[in-house]
Design an enzyme around this catalytic site. Sequence first.
Site, mmCIF file in Angstrom:
data_model
loop_
_atom_site.group_PDB
_atom_site.id
_atom_site.type_symbol
_atom_site.label_atom_id
_atom_site.label_comp_id
_atom_site.label_asym_id
_atom_site.label_seq_id
_atom_site.Cartn_x
_atom_site.Cartn_y
_atom_site.Cartn_z
ATOM 1 N N ALA A 1 0.881 -1.169 0.000
ATOM 2 C CA ALA A 1 0.000 0.000 0.000
ATOM 3 C C ALA A 1 0.918 1.218 0.000
ATOM 4 O O ALA A 1 2.071 1.143 0.449
ATOM 5 C CB ALA A 1 -0.872 -0.026 1.244
ATOM 6 N N GLY B 1 0.452 -4.850 1.023
ATOM 7 C CA GLY B 1 -0.777 -4.835 0.232
ATOM 8 C C GLY B 1 -0.592 -5.485 -1.143
ATOM 9 O O GLY B 1 -1.557 -5.972 -1.727
ATOM 10 N N GLU C 1 -0.928 -9.074 -0.567
ATOM 11 C CA GLU C 1 -2.357 -9.291 -0.260
ATOM 12 C C GLU C 1 -3.182 -9.307 -1.548
ATOM 13 O O GLU C 1 -4.107 -10.101 -1.695
ATOM 14 C CB GLU C 1 -2.858 -8.206 0.704
ATOM 15 C CG GLU C 1 -2.243 -8.351 2.093
ATOM 16 C CD GLU C 1 -2.714 -7.271 3.049
ATOM 17 O OE1 GLU C 1 -2.427 -6.092 2.786
ATOM 18 O OE2 GLU C 1 -3.365 -7.608 4.046
ATOM 19 N N GLU D 1 4.394 -5.471 7.314
ATOM 20 C CA GLU D 1 3.636 -4.400 7.971
ATOM 21 C C GLU D 1 4.066 -4.134 9.404
ATOM 22 O O GLU D 1 4.067 -2.991 9.855
ATOM 23 C CB GLU D 1 2.126 -4.736 7.962
ATOM 24 C CG GLU D 1 1.440 -4.472 6.630
ATOM 25 C CD GLU D 1 1.505 -5.642 5.663
ATOM 26 O OE1 GLU D 1 2.342 -6.554 5.864
ATOM 27 O OE2 GLU D 1 0.735 -5.656 4.698
HETATM 28 N N1 DAK Z 1 4.641 3.089 -0.801
HETATM 29 C C1 DAK Z 1 5.054 4.266 -1.364
HETATM 30 N N2 DAK Z 1 6.187 4.376 -2.063
HETATM 31 C C2 DAK Z 1 6.959 3.290 -2.194
HETATM 32 C C3 DAK Z 1 6.605 2.046 -1.632
HETATM 33 C C4 DAK Z 1 5.378 1.958 -0.905
HETATM 34 N N3 DAK Z 1 4.923 0.835 -0.376
HETATM 35 N N4 DAK Z 1 7.576 1.150 -1.908
HETATM 36 C C5 DAK Z 1 8.499 1.818 -2.629
HETATM 37 N N5 DAK Z 1 8.129 3.094 -2.807
HETATM 38 C C6 DAK Z 1 8.846 4.136 -3.524
HETATM 39 C C7 DAK Z 1 10.058 4.606 -2.737
HETATM 40 O O1 DAK Z 1 9.668 5.567 -1.777
HETATM 41 C C8 DAK Z 1 10.891 5.199 -3.842
HETATM 42 O O2 DAK Z 1 10.367 6.455 -4.174
HETATM 43 P P1 DAK Z 1 11.296 7.800 -4.094
HETATM 44 O O3 DAK Z 1 11.807 7.849 -2.702
HETATM 45 O O4 DAK Z 1 12.363 7.539 -5.117
HETATM 46 O O5 DAK Z 1 10.360 8.908 -4.448
HETATM 47 C C9 DAK Z 1 10.615 4.295 -5.006
HETATM 48 O O6 DAK Z 1 9.387 3.620 -4.724
HETATM 49 C C10 DAK Z 1 11.696 3.241 -5.253
HETATM 50 O O7 DAK Z 1 11.903 2.566 -4.029
HETATM 51 P P2 DAK Z 1 13.348 2.333 -3.372
HETATM 52 O O8 DAK Z 1 14.274 3.432 -3.766
HETATM 53 O O9 DAK Z 1 13.140 2.071 -1.942
HETATM 54 O O10 DAK Z 1 13.800 1.009 -4.124
HETATM 55 P P3 DAK Z 1 14.807 -0.113 -3.571
HETATM 56 O O11 DAK Z 1 15.098 -1.000 -4.743
HETATM 57 O O12 DAK Z 1 15.943 0.503 -2.848
HETATM 58 O O13 DAK Z 1 13.944 -0.942 -2.516
HETATM 59 C C11 DAK Z 1 11.988 -2.067 -1.676
HETATM 60 C C12 DAK Z 1 12.849 -1.706 -2.917
HETATM 61 C C13 DAK Z 1 10.713 -2.743 -2.192
HETATM 62 C C14 DAK Z 1 12.762 -3.075 -0.810
HETATM 63 C C15 DAK Z 1 11.695 -0.791 -0.857
HETATM 64 O O14 DAK Z 1 11.137 0.200 -1.744
HETATM 65 C C16 DAK Z 1 10.727 -1.004 0.253
HETATM 66 O O15 DAK Z 1 11.072 -1.513 1.304
HETATM 67 N N6 DAK Z 1 9.483 -0.545 0.030
HETATM 68 C C17 DAK Z 1 8.467 -0.605 1.054
HETATM 69 C C18 DAK Z 1 7.990 -2.018 1.295
HETATM 70 C C19 DAK Z 1 6.908 -2.025 2.299
HETATM 71 O O16 DAK Z 1 7.153 -1.846 3.490
HETATM 72 N N7 DAK Z 1 5.731 -2.055 1.773
HETATM 73 C C20 DAK Z 1 4.552 -1.669 2.507
HETATM 74 C C21 DAK Z 1 4.093 -2.730 3.395
HETATM 75 S S1 DAK Z 1 2.824 -2.101 4.383
HETATM 76 C C22 DAK Z 1 -4.345 -0.214 4.849
HETATM 77 C C23 DAK Z 1 -4.427 -1.508 4.385
HETATM 78 C C24 DAK Z 1 -3.296 -2.163 4.044
HETATM 79 C C25 DAK Z 1 -2.088 -1.549 4.198
HETATM 80 C C26 DAK Z 1 -2.011 -0.281 4.653
HETATM 81 C C27 DAK Z 1 -3.130 0.415 4.989
HETATM 82 N N8 DAK Z 1 -5.537 0.512 5.195
HETATM 83 C C28 DAK Z 1 -6.767 -0.074 4.879
HETATM 84 C C29 DAK Z 1 -5.476 1.840 5.619
HETATM 85 C C30 DAK Z 1 -0.917 -2.250 3.783
HETATM 86 C C31 DAK Z 1 0.282 -1.800 4.150
HETATM 87 C C32 DAK Z 1 1.456 -2.253 3.480
HETATM 88 O O17 DAK Z 1 1.440 -2.662 2.352
#
Ligand code: DAK
Length: 257
Positions: free
Chosen positions: A66, A112, A115, A135
Amino acid sequence: MEAHNLLVKIENSIALLTLNRPKQLNALNHQLINNLNQELKKIKTDKNVKSVIITGSGEKAFVAGADIKEFAKFNREEGKSLAKNGQKKLFDFIENFPKPVIAAINGFALGGGLELAMACHIRLASNYAKMGLPEVSLGIIPGYGGTQRLAQLVGKGKALEMITTGRIIDANQALNYRLVNNVFESEDLISKCKELAHQIAKNSSNAISAAIKSINAGFDSSLNGFEVEINSFGSCFGTDDFIEGTSAFLEKRKPNF
Ligand code: DAK
């Protein structure tokens, strides 16, 4: 407002939906969820479409979660209401979609994103894919059905381990866990998904939708899966597909559904 965050290509009875926010690794925001919902609603009634493939644009990600930038400022009530709304609009909608939905996991499928892949009926992954529900590292838990679907797919013990550690696993481990159905070289992934979709499309769409409904019923605690199967089985009789399928067998020819 972001343009074209979802690419749609309908060809040979397959709808290929490509989530197109490559700079954000296809992170799911509110607008993308709405667009997917709108597109799937159209596909549901489109007689020319027999199956759906969902994938991410770019080389790196299916969906990296997400959109963290979007939900970072949510309060408790917003979090709860958005989880409910998103689950209904997209994740449950896909799981109960009457046409098979295949996730082509072409890279990171995190939070997400995983998911979303788990809500799909079948998951094929590229050998570069990486999957996890990280998460808890953000102070939340999976909110789009991940705690339920991961446990259904990989079992309670492995789901607890993956969710509490937030560990990211590679495609082979995901195959080993039965989180994905198969793994392919990345350049072959979409053609393998299409091959599978074509194989499915040779069969009765009506029967396929009844099968999806019956299998899902077994995972819904408010339903009796066996009863749903009996009713769905009965509903197949007398349909055009039933007449064509049985006639083709008796006439020693291939059915034309
Ligand atoms: N959201 C927003 N931007 C994201 C992103 C994300 N999930 N994942 C990556 N990006 C963006 C990064 O911010 C970066 O943008 P800039 O900073 O350049 O503007 C760009 O994509 C490239 O990412 P990286 O530079 O980080 O790329 P790397 O190759 O170094 O790393 C990575 C890749 C996938 C390991 C890393 O980007 C990463 O750790 N990303 C986050 C993974 C993560 O934690 N995902 C989210 C899990 S939590 C909800 C329901 C469900 C959820 C939430 C709310 N509600 C109903 C309210 C679910 C939550 C989740 O999914």
